[in-house]
Design a protein around this motif. Structure first.
Motif, PDB file in Angstrom:
ATOM      1  N   GLY A  30      -3.107  -3.290 -12.865  1.00 21.40           N
ATOM      2  CA  GLY A  30      -4.203  -3.600 -11.971  1.00 21.40           C
ATOM      3  C   GLY A  30      -3.949  -4.770 -11.029  1.00 21.40           C
ATOM      4  N   ASN A  31      -2.701  -5.226 -10.914  1.00 27.37           N
ATOM      5  CA  ASN A  31      -2.425  -6.317  -9.981  1.00 27.37           C
ATOM      6  C   ASN A  31      -2.457  -5.797  -8.554  1.00 27.37           C
ATOM      7  N   ASP A  32      -2.957  -6.629  -7.654  1.00 25.99           N
ATOM      8  CA  ASP A  32      -3.194  -6.170  -6.290  1.00 25.99           C
ATOM      9  C   ASP A  32      -2.919  -7.295  -5.298  1.00 25.99           C
ATOM     10  N   ALA A  33      -2.827  -6.920  -4.054  1.00 32.17           N
ATOM     11  CA  ALA A  33      -2.630  -7.889  -2.969  1.00 32.17           C
ATOM     12  C   ALA A  33      -3.930  -8.626  -2.726  1.00 32.17           C
ATOM     13  N   PRO A  34      -3.911  -9.780  -2.138  1.00 29.23           N
ATOM     14  CA  PRO A  34      -2.704 -10.463  -1.687  1.00 29.23           C
ATOM     15  C   PRO A  34      -2.141 -11.398  -2.756  1.00 29.23           C
ATOM     16  N   ILE A  35      -0.851 -11.657  -2.625  1.00 32.75           N
ATOM     17  CA  ILE A  35      -0.186 -12.667  -3.445  1.00 32.75           C
ATOM     18  C   ILE A  35       0.430 -13.683  -2.498  1.00 32.75           C
ATOM     19  N   PHE A  40      15.261  -8.583   4.701  1.00 35.98           N
ATOM     20  CA  PHE A  40      15.731  -8.316   3.346  1.00 35.98           C
ATOM     21  C   PHE A  40      16.625  -7.075   3.337  1.00 35.98           C
ATOM     22  N   THR A  41      17.462  -6.978   2.321  1.00 39.13           N
ATOM     23  CA  THR A  41      18.312  -5.805   2.097  1.00 39.13           C
ATOM     24  C   THR A  41      17.639  -4.924   1.050  1.00 39.13           C
ATOM     25  N   GLU A  42      17.569  -3.639   1.326  1.00 39.88           N
ATOM     26  CA  GLU A  42      17.053  -2.697   0.329  1.00 39.88           C
ATOM     27  C   GLU A  42      18.151  -2.444  -0.690  1.00 39.88           C
ATOM     28  N   ASP A  43      17.958  -2.917  -1.911  1.00 40.23           N
ATOM     29  CA  ASP A  43      18.962  -2.750  -2.958  1.00 40.23           C
ATOM     30  C   ASP A  43      18.848  -1.395  -3.640  1.00 40.23           C
ATOM     31  N   TRP A  44      17.624  -0.929  -3.823  1.00 42.10           N
ATOM     32  CA  TRP A  44      17.368   0.379  -4.426  1.00 42.10           C
ATOM     33  C   TRP A  44      15.900   0.704  -4.224  1.00 42.10           C
ATOM     34  N   SER A  45      15.572   1.968  -4.316  1.00 42.58           N
ATOM     35  CA  SER A  45      14.170   2.363  -4.238  1.00 42.58           C
ATOM     36  C   SER A  45      13.974   3.700  -4.927  1.00 42.58           C
ATOM     37  N   ASP A  46      12.780   3.876  -5.446  1.00 40.85           N
ATOM     38  CA  ASP A  46      12.385   5.135  -6.061  1.00 40.85           C
ATOM     39  C   ASP A  46      10.963   5.420  -5.569  1.00 40.85           C
ATOM     40  N   LEU A  47      10.865   6.212  -4.494  1.00 37.97           N
ATOM     41  CA  LEU A  47       9.562   6.485  -3.889  1.00 37.97           C
ATOM     42  C   LEU A  47       8.631   7.219  -4.842  1.00 37.97           C
ATOM     43  N   GLU A  48       9.178   8.064  -5.705  1.00 39.83           N
ATOM     44  CA  GLU A  48       8.345   8.788  -6.669  1.00 39.83           C
ATOM     45  C   GLU A  48       7.757   7.823  -7.701  1.00 39.83           C
ATOM     46  N   LEU A  49       8.562   6.885  -8.160  1.00 40.34           N
ATOM     47  CA  LEU A  49       8.098   5.880  -9.104  1.00 40.34           C
ATOM     48  C   LEU A  49       7.154   4.879  -8.429  1.00 40.34           C
ATOM     49  N   GLY A  50       7.430   4.584  -7.141  1.00 35.77           N
ATOM     50  CA  GLY A  50       6.617   3.619  -6.407  1.00 35.77           C
ATOM     51  C   GLY A  50       7.118   2.198  -6.506  1.00 35.77           C
ATOM     52  N   ALA A  75       0.832  -1.208   0.000  1.00 34.24           N
ATOM     53  CA  ALA A  75       0.000   0.000   0.000  1.00 34.24           C
ATOM     54  C   ALA A  75       0.863   1.253   0.000  1.00 34.24           C
ATOM     55  N   ASP A  76       1.938   1.225   0.783  1.00 36.22           N
ATOM     56  CA  ASP A  76       2.843   2.368   0.909  1.00 36.22           C
ATOM     57  C   ASP A  76       4.268   1.841   0.782  1.00 36.22           C
ATOM     58  N   LEU A  77       5.015   2.354  -0.191  1.00 36.26           N
ATOM     59  CA  LEU A  77       6.346   1.819  -0.476  1.00 36.26           C
ATOM     60  C   LEU A  77       7.302   1.975   0.700  1.00 36.26           C
ATOM     61  N   ARG A  98      15.188 -12.295  -4.897  1.00 37.98           N
ATOM     62  CA  ARG A  98      15.014 -10.877  -5.230  1.00 37.98           C
ATOM     63  C   ARG A  98      13.530 -10.621  -5.408  1.00 37.98           C
ATOM     64  N   LEU A  99      13.065  -9.493  -4.857  1.00 42.25           N
ATOM     65  CA  LEU A  99      11.669  -9.096  -4.971  1.00 42.25           C
ATOM     66  C   LEU A  99      11.593  -7.641  -5.393  1.00 42.25           C
ATOM     67  N   PHE A 100      10.530  -7.294  -6.070  1.00 40.86           N
ATOM     68  CA  PHE A 100      10.196  -5.898  -6.319  1.00 40.86           C
ATOM     69  C   PHE A 100       8.995  -5.567  -5.445  1.00 40.86           C
ATOM     70  N   LEU A 101       9.056  -4.476  -4.718  1.00 44.77           N
ATOM     71  CA  LEU A 101       7.921  -3.968  -3.960  1.00 44.77           C
ATOM     72  C   LEU A 101       7.334  -2.831  -4.777  1.00 44.77           C
ATOM     73  N   ALA A 102       6.022  -2.869  -4.990  1.00 38.68           N
ATOM     74  CA  ALA A 102       5.382  -1.872  -5.859  1.00 38.68           C
ATOM     75  C   ALA A 102       4.135  -1.311  -5.186  1.00 38.68           C
ATOM     76  N   ASP A 103       4.040   0.012  -5.156  1.00 33.41           N
ATOM     77  CA  ASP A 103       2.866   0.634  -4.542  1.00 33.41           C
ATOM     78  C   ASP A 103       1.703   0.709  -5.544  1.00 33.41           C
ATOM     79  N   ALA A 104       0.565   1.162  -5.062  1.00 31.12           N
ATOM     80  CA  ALA A 104      -0.653   1.184  -5.879  1.00 31.12           C
ATOM     81  C   ALA A 104      -0.494   2.027  -7.136  1.00 31.12           C
ATOM     82  N   GLY A 105       0.196   3.148  -7.045  1.00 34.47           N
ATOM     83  CA  GLY A 105       0.396   4.001  -8.209  1.00 34.47           C
ATOM     84  C   GLY A 105       1.171   3.294  -9.304  1.00 34.47           C
ATOM     85  N   TYR A 106       2.212   2.582  -8.926  1.00 32.34           N
ATOM     86  CA  TYR A 106       3.013   1.855  -9.906  1.00 32.34           C
ATOM     87  C   TYR A 106       2.211   0.715 -10.525  1.00 32.34           C
ATOM     88  N   ARG A 107       1.398   0.056  -9.731  1.00 31.16           N
ATOM     89  CA  ARG A 107       0.644  -1.107 -10.190  1.00 31.16           C
ATOM     90  C   ARG A 107      -0.631  -0.739 -10.953  1.00 31.16           C
TER      91      ARG A 107
END
Length: 150
Positions: free
Chosen positions: A83-88, A50-60, A35-37, A70-79
């Motif tokens: 239209g993909n949404d939680a839960p997975i 987990f280790t934060e490898d990189w982030s772009d809060l503006e991109l989400g 919901a919130d990056l 390795r995982l990508f975390l994506a906020d609602a704006g990016y997704r």
């Protein structure tokens, strides 16, 4: 791709089709909806280890890793585009029962929501489930079927 006569693949040059059949894929990098990056990053870093490898809060979007995962975390704006949404559900395959027990203890101490301890299942998985703050599930397991087949 649809196969045609003589092993041909529609729309592909035969040599390219052969090359694709033998291509080795790297490990997949799933996109985890949050919901919130910033909050998601804090949870995956501080509770799940987990280790934060990189982030772009503006991109989400952010990349995290732990070992080879390795995982990508994506906020609602990016997704929003897909239209993909939680839960997975993420499956995390560990090397043995001791690793499953150790990760369970670490996550439990960190306050991760875990409904029950690691359990040997009749379908030959030693596993436990965890849930992140966004409702995504992590299924941590070791496949012990091979131990009983030999």
């Amino acid at each position: 791709m649809r196969r045609l006569a003589a092993g041909r693949v529609r729309g592909m040059i035969p040599s390219l089709a052969l090359e694709c059949r033998h291509m080795q894929f790297p490990q997949a990098c799933p996109e985890v909806p949050v919901a919130d990056l910033a909050s998601g990053l804090a949870y995956y870093r501080d509770r799940l280890g987990f280790t934060e490898d990189w982030s772009d809060l503006e991109l989400g979007l952010a990349g995290v890793s732990r070992g080879d995962a390795r995982l990508f975390l994506a906020d609602a704006g990016y997704r929003a585009t897909l239209g993909n949404d939680a839960p997975i559900l993420l499956w995390i395959n560990l090397a043995n029962r001791d690793e499953v027990d150790a990760l369970h203890a670490q996550w439990q101490e960190a306050g991760v929501a875990i409904p029950w301890p690691p359990t040997a299942q009749p379908y030959k998985l030693y596993e436990f489930f965890a849930r992140d703050d966004d409702g995504n599930h992590l299924r941590v397991f070791y496949d012990f079927g091979w131990e009983e087949s030999g």
